[in-house]
Design an enzyme around this catalytic site. Structure first.
Site, PDB file in Angstrom:
ATOM      1  N   LYS A 220       0.826  -1.207   0.000  1.00 36.38           N
ATOM      2  CA  LYS A 220       0.000   0.000   0.000  1.00 36.38           C
ATOM      3  C   LYS A 220       0.861   1.257   0.000  1.00 36.38           C
ATOM      4  O   LYS A 220       2.057   1.241   0.357  1.00 36.38           O
ATOM      5  CB  LYS A 220      -0.953   0.010   1.204  1.00 36.38           C
ATOM      6  CG  LYS A 220      -0.303  -0.122   2.577  1.00 36.38           C
ATOM      7  CD  LYS A 220       0.282   1.165   3.136  1.00 36.38           C
ATOM      8  CE  LYS A 220       0.974   0.973   4.479  1.00 36.38           C
ATOM      9  NZ  LYS A 220       1.703   2.198   4.917  1.00 36.38           N
TER      10      LYS A 220
ATOM     11  N   ASP B 152      -2.128  -2.176   9.756  1.00 34.06           N
ATOM     12  CA  ASP B 152      -2.177  -2.277   8.299  1.00 34.06           C
ATOM     13  C   ASP B 152      -2.726  -3.610   7.797  1.00 34.06           C
ATOM     14  O   ASP B 152      -3.031  -3.747   6.613  1.00 34.06           O
ATOM     15  CB  ASP B 152      -0.779  -2.074   7.696  1.00 34.06           C
ATOM     16  CG  ASP B 152      -0.310  -0.632   7.784  1.00 34.06           C
ATOM     17  OD1 ASP B 152      -1.157   0.251   8.006  1.00 34.06           O
ATOM     18  OD2 ASP B 152       0.897  -0.400   7.645  1.00 34.06           O
TER      19      ASP B 152
END
Length: 322
Positions: free
Chosen positions: A23, A157
């Site tokens: 990401k 995350d």
């Protein structure tokens, strides 16, 4: 029920392979330290087309083992990835095994493409992929939402690596709200040949703020960022890229300033440190522009890779029956 070896139902998977994305934090606002030592954040996460691939294979007993290999154009220093219980994918498998009556031993083979300690959530992607692979391997019966709750125990995350796409993350990043962003955005990533410790970067940010006498406000998301992403408007997004951790990352690794300068001169719309760094993400206006930018950065002596987002979250690629 017809059982095969180690108590599994015949026809159940012997091996499951799952890919999960890295990401970019398109925007990352960081609040002051909380009482628990963590920082509240407001972030816009974008999953990109760079995947960690975890292959979970059923083994005898109840042990969880792991092996690491590297893939892609980046020279991933796999020797720096732990092979014990501190590995996030191993922790994910063990955590799921605790609540899965049909759990068995499992070997996790991780094919790494995302830079290690690079600010792109590679370890979190490993954990998300391991959760989904082991859930399918063991037939645990958990929904995506239930897996996401388990994922949140492993790190902020990990739930996003399961979800993928685009999302706003609040709290420590675990409170996710999916955002509509269907038009691709294009970036070129430049990794470093070293990693940065996320806790160290956060502590330095606190120190910088203390030196400057800055009291950070409660972090918020600028809604215009989501509008630009929804439209796939790279030029409109460029001035909105923001990372509160960037100043600390640049202080720890001053050479990143030179890479930012090279990217700007090569024609990037904007450049930003990805998460806690040190991977750099350069925004391009289109796929063609990203390809050209990748070539220019490579010609300047950097390792570069064009990616796009939003990319899908953790997804099963293949399985084979016992």
């Amino acid at each position: 029920m017809v059982l095969g070896k180690v108590g599994e139902m015949r026809g159940s998977p012997r091996m499951v392979r799952v890919a999960a994305p890295g990401k970019i934090n398109v925007s990352l606002r960081v609040g002051p330290p909380r009482a628990d030592g963590y920082h509240g954040i407001a972030s816009v996460f974008l999953a990109v087309s760079m995947y960690e691939v975890v292959t979970a294979t059923r083994t005898q007993g109840q042990d969880v083992t792991v092996s690491i290999t590297s893939a892609g154009p980046f020279d991933i220093p796999v020797d720096s990835v732990p092979l014990d219980d501190t590995n996030l994918a191993v922790r994910a498998a063990r955590l799921l095994a605790e609540v899965s009556p049909g759990s068995t031993g499992v070997h996790l083979d991780i094919l790494k493409s995302v830079p290690v300690s690079g600010g792109m959530g590679g370890g979190s992607a490993d954990a998300a992929a391991a959760l989904l692979a082991c859930e399918a391997l063991w037939g645990s019966g958990f929904s995506r939402d239930e897996l996401a709750r388990i994922a949140a125990e492993l790190g902020a995350d990990v739930p996003f690596a399961l979800l993928g796409g685009t999302a706003v993350g609040l709290g420590v990043g675990e409170r996710l709200t999916p955002a509509i962003s269907k038009t691709p955005l294009h970036f070129v990533l430049v990794p470093a040949d070293y990693g940065l410790s996320t806790p160290v970067v956060y502590r330095l940010l606190d120190g910088i703020r203390q030196r400057k006498g800055v009291e950070p406000p409660a972090p918020e998301i600028d809604p215009s960022i989501l509008g630009a992403m929804r439209a796939g408007d790279g030029a409109g997004l460029a001035p909105l890229l923001h990372n509160d951790l960037q100043e600390a990352a640049l202080e720890l690794a001053p050479g990143l300033r030179d890479i930012l300068d090279v990217g700007q001169k090569a024609g990037a719309l904007a450049g930003i440190v990805s998460g806690s760094g040190p991977t750099m993400a350069f925004l391009a206006s289109s796929e063609v522009h990203a390809t050209d930018l990748e070539s220019r950065l490579t010609a300047a002596g950097l390792i570069a890779m064009a990616v796009s987002g939003p990319a899908h979250g953790a997804r099963i690629r293949s399985d084979s029956s016992a």
